[in-house]
Design a protein around this motif. Structure first.
Motif, PDB file in Angstrom:
ATOM      1  N   ALA A 151      30.819  47.693  32.788  1.00 32.26           N
ATOM      2  CA  ALA A 151      32.191  47.920  32.338  1.00 32.26           C
ATOM      3  C   ALA A 151      32.868  46.598  32.037  1.00 32.26           C
ATOM      4  O   ALA A 151      32.549  45.561  32.638  1.00 32.26           O
ATOM      5  N   VAL A 152      33.809  46.649  31.109  1.00 31.73           N
ATOM      6  CA  VAL A 152      34.571  45.473  30.708  1.00 31.73           C
ATOM      7  C   VAL A 152      35.860  45.411  31.529  1.00 31.73           C
ATOM      8  O   VAL A 152      36.617  46.390  31.597  1.00 31.73           O
ATOM      9  N   HIS A 153      36.088  44.270  32.171  1.00 34.24           N
ATOM     10  CA  HIS A 153      37.287  44.047  32.987  1.00 34.24           C
ATOM     11  C   HIS A 153      38.143  42.976  32.316  1.00 34.24           C
ATOM     12  O   HIS A 153      37.623  41.939  31.880  1.00 34.24           O
ATOM     13  N   LYS A 154      39.451  43.217  32.254  1.00 35.71           N
ATOM     14  CA  LYS A 154      40.373  42.252  31.649  1.00 35.71           C
ATOM     15  C   LYS A 154      41.544  41.979  32.587  1.00 35.71           C
ATOM     16  O   LYS A 154      41.991  42.865  33.317  1.00 35.71           O
ATOM     17  N   GLY A 155      42.062  40.737  32.527  1.00 32.42           N
ATOM     18  CA  GLY A 155      43.229  40.369  33.305  1.00 32.42           C
ATOM     19  C   GLY A 155      44.471  41.113  32.845  1.00 32.42           C
ATOM     20  O   GLY A 155      44.534  41.628  31.724  1.00 32.42           O
ATOM     21  N   GLU A 157      48.731  41.553  32.058  1.00 31.92           N
ATOM     22  CA  GLU A 157      49.631  40.847  31.144  1.00 31.92           C
ATOM     23  C   GLU A 157      50.115  39.518  31.720  1.00 31.92           C
ATOM     24  O   GLU A 157      50.553  38.627  30.981  1.00 31.92           O
ATOM     25  N   LEU A 158      50.022  39.356  33.042  1.00 34.90           N
ATOM     26  CA  LEU A 158      50.414  38.089  33.652  1.00 34.90           C
ATOM     27  C   LEU A 158      49.532  36.940  33.163  1.00 34.90           C
ATOM     28  O   LEU A 158      49.981  35.795  33.098  1.00 34.90           O
ATOM     29  N   ALA A 159      48.277  37.249  32.840  1.00 38.85           N
ATOM     30  CA  ALA A 159      47.373  36.205  32.351  1.00 38.85           C
ATOM     31  C   ALA A 159      47.866  35.631  31.041  1.00 38.85           C
ATOM     32  O   ALA A 159      47.883  34.416  30.832  1.00 38.85           O
ATOM     33  N   GLY A 160      48.298  36.514  30.133  1.00 36.47           N
ATOM     34  CA  GLY A 160      48.822  36.045  28.865  1.00 36.47           C
ATOM     35  C   GLY A 160      50.102  35.258  29.042  1.00 36.47           C
ATOM     36  O   GLY A 160      50.323  34.234  28.380  1.00 36.47           O
ATOM     37  N   ALA A 161      50.951  35.727  29.966  1.00 35.71           N
ATOM     38  CA  ALA A 161      52.200  35.024  30.224  1.00 35.71           C
ATOM     39  C   ALA A 161      51.952  33.622  30.767  1.00 35.71           C
ATOM     40  O   ALA A 161      52.764  32.717  30.580  1.00 35.71           O
ATOM     41  N   ALA A 162      50.817  33.442  31.449  1.00 34.22           N
ATOM     42  CA  ALA A 162      50.461  32.128  31.996  1.00 34.22           C
ATOM     43  C   ALA A 162      49.765  31.243  30.966  1.00 34.22           C
ATOM     44  O   ALA A 162      49.392  30.115  31.273  1.00 34.22           O
ATOM     45  N   GLY A 163      49.573  31.776  29.742  1.00 29.92           N
ATOM     46  CA  GLY A 163      48.992  30.980  28.674  1.00 29.92           C
ATOM     47  C   GLY A 163      47.484  31.010  28.604  1.00 29.92           C
ATOM     48  O   GLY A 163      46.877  30.212  27.871  1.00 29.92           O
ATOM     49  N   LEU A 164      46.845  31.933  29.342  1.00 29.11           N
ATOM     50  CA  LEU A 164      45.387  32.005  29.331  1.00 29.11           C
ATOM     51  C   LEU A 164      44.905  32.841  28.156  1.00 29.11           C
ATOM     52  O   LEU A 164      45.475  33.884  27.841  1.00 29.11           O
ATOM     53  N   ASP A 165      43.842  32.398  27.516  1.00 29.07           N
ATOM     54  CA  ASP A 165      43.210  33.151  26.444  1.00 29.07           C
ATOM     55  C   ASP A 165      42.558  34.403  27.011  1.00 29.07           C
ATOM     56  O   ASP A 165      42.057  34.404  28.134  1.00 29.07           O
ATOM     57  N   THR A 166      42.569  35.477  26.222  1.00 27.42           N
ATOM     58  CA  THR A 166      41.992  36.747  26.682  1.00 27.42           C
ATOM     59  C   THR A 166      40.553  36.567  27.136  1.00 27.42           C
ATOM     60  O   THR A 166      40.130  37.132  28.158  1.00 27.42           O
ATOM     61  N   GLY A 167      39.780  35.774  26.417  1.00 31.79           N
ATOM     62  CA  GLY A 167      38.380  35.576  26.787  1.00 31.79           C
ATOM     63  C   GLY A 167      38.193  34.925  28.128  1.00 31.79           C
ATOM     64  O   GLY A 167      37.154  35.112  28.782  1.00 31.79           O
ATOM     65  N   ALA A 168      39.196  34.168  28.569  1.00 28.12           N
ATOM     66  CA  ALA A 168      39.091  33.478  29.859  1.00 28.12           C
ATOM     67  C   ALA A 168      39.239  34.429  31.035  1.00 28.12           C
ATOM     68  O   ALA A 168      38.848  34.090  32.158  1.00 28.12           O
ATOM     69  N   VAL A 169      39.805  35.600  30.784  1.00 25.86           N
ATOM     70  CA  VAL A 169      40.001  36.568  31.873  1.00 25.86           C
ATOM     71  C   VAL A 169      39.393  37.915  31.494  1.00 25.86           C
ATOM     72  O   VAL A 169      39.928  38.977  31.803  1.00 25.86           O
ATOM     73  N   THR A 170      38.246  37.877  30.810  1.00 32.01           N
ATOM     74  CA  THR A 170      37.510  39.086  30.456  1.00 32.01           C
ATOM     75  C   THR A 170      36.061  38.919  30.883  1.00 32.01           C
ATOM     76  O   THR A 170      35.423  37.919  30.551  1.00 32.01           O
ATOM     77  N   GLN A 171      35.556  39.900  31.636  1.00 28.41           N
ATOM     78  CA  GLN A 171      34.177  39.863  32.116  1.00 28.41           C
ATOM     79  C   GLN A 171      33.578  41.256  32.068  1.00 28.41           C
ATOM     80  O   GLN A 171      34.296  42.261  32.110  1.00 28.41           O
ATOM     81  N   THR A 172      32.263  41.300  31.990  1.00 31.55           N
ATOM     82  CA  THR A 172      31.530  42.560  32.069  1.00 31.55           C
ATOM     83  C   THR A 172      30.753  42.589  33.379  1.00 31.55           C
ATOM     84  O   THR A 172      30.014  41.641  33.684  1.00 31.55           O
ATOM     85  N   HIS A 173      30.953  43.655  34.152  1.00 33.08           N
ATOM     86  CA  HIS A 173      30.295  43.789  35.458  1.00 33.08           C
ATOM     87  C   HIS A 173      29.608  45.146  35.557  1.00 33.08           C
ATOM     88  O   HIS A 173      29.980  46.097  34.851  1.00 33.08           O
ATOM     89  N   PRO A 174      28.618  45.267  36.454  1.00 35.66           N
ATOM     90  CA  PRO A 174      28.022  46.587  36.689  1.00 35.66           C
ATOM     91  C   PRO A 174      29.062  47.570  37.215  1.00 35.66           C
ATOM     92  O   PRO A 174      29.960  47.186  37.976  1.00 35.66           O
ATOM     93  N   VAL A 175      28.961  48.818  36.815  1.00 27.21           N
ATOM     94  CA  VAL A 175      29.858  49.861  37.306  1.00 27.21           C
ATOM     95  C   VAL A 175      29.613  50.116  38.796  1.00 27.21           C
ATOM     96  O   VAL A 175      30.535  50.448  39.544  1.00 27.21           O
TER      97      VAL A 175
END
Length: 266
Positions: A151-155, A157-175
């Protein structure tokens, strides 16, 4: 004489959770006490060590370091002067949904420690659920299907507010992840950070994800903690999820949190 002689343990529910008394963490503890607490933690998934109001912020960080590497949140600031120690405020929509902490990271925290500092007169309980049981009590066909999914996990809206790129807070992990110490399997998707199954659209993923979230929320898998000032609660982020009950009526609620770095889910 080791402090483990005076340590008392009481189970808090049939699913998970134990209350520990008879230990003063602010005075420092020896290796035998930490080993005993670690064993209880693996057995019960959630520990409440009561009566720790005298712990300073540095005491909490020092005790946390006995459990592993203290991690610093990627976008929520630490308390000034205490890297890795976060102030948790009143309940909000993110904390009120069932979730494991920062699963959008490549290596989500292994565990977290939350120390109650200021509490409202009523309300603000925290609930924990066993992701072991949420997985183990599914039917064998569904378990087999989930075992092969990621599954794809994303940070948030606080991540964007902190100036982080979406890719920096997106990971794929086993379900379904396997606990690196106990070897038990646990459900590893949650309503805060899981966007979709890998290779599936958001729309295709939604019905099954909602079903899985509902399993986590089943009352028989849950322990509800009524806080007391000085409660230090330690929970296993690899096999539990938690949610705050948002019924404080706007009264002040302050807790201090430290997280311990984990490994990449497998």
């Amino acid at each position: 004489m080791s402090a483990t002689v005076n340590l008392k343990v009481e189970r808090l529910s049939s699913a998970l959770g134990a209350l520990v008394t008879g230990v003063d963490l602010a005075s420092g503890v020896d290796g035998a006490v930490v080993d005993r607490l670690r064993a209880l933690f693996l057995e019960h998934q959630v520990l409440c060590i009561r009566g720790q109001a005298s712990m300073s912020p540095q005491d909490q960080l020092d005790f946390a370091a006995e459990w592993g590497e203290v991690s610093v949140h990627p976008y929520v600031p630490s308390i000034e002067g205490y890297p890795g120690l976060m102030k948790i405020y009143d309940p909000n929509p993110v904390t009120q949904r069932w979730h494991a902490d920062t699963t959008h990271a490549a290596c989500p925290p292994a565990l977290s420690m939350l120390l109650a500092r200021t509490l409202p007169p009523i309300g603000g309980d925290t609930m924990w659920s066993s992701a072991y049981l949420a997985y183990e009590n599914l039917g064998p066909g569904l378990r087999a299907t989930l075992d092969g999914l990621r599954a794809v996990h994303k940070g948030t809206e606080l991540a964007g507010a902190a100036g982080l790129d979406t890719g920096a807070v997106t990971q794929t992990h086993p379900v379904v992840r396997t606990h690196p110490v106990t070897g038990r399997k646990a459900l590893f998707v949650n309503g805060d950070y899981t966007e979709r199954f890998d290779g599936w659209s958001v729309e295709e993923s939604a019905p099954l994800l909602e079903y899985l979230y509902a399993q986590v929320a089943r009352s028989e898998y849950v322990y509800r903690h009524r806080w007391q000032v000085g409660d230090l609660v330690i929970w296993d982020n690899r096999c539990t999820q938690h949610a705050v009950v948002g019924d404080t009526g706007g009264a002040e609620r302050v807790l201090h949190r430290v997280t311990i770095a984990g490994d990449r889910p497998a």
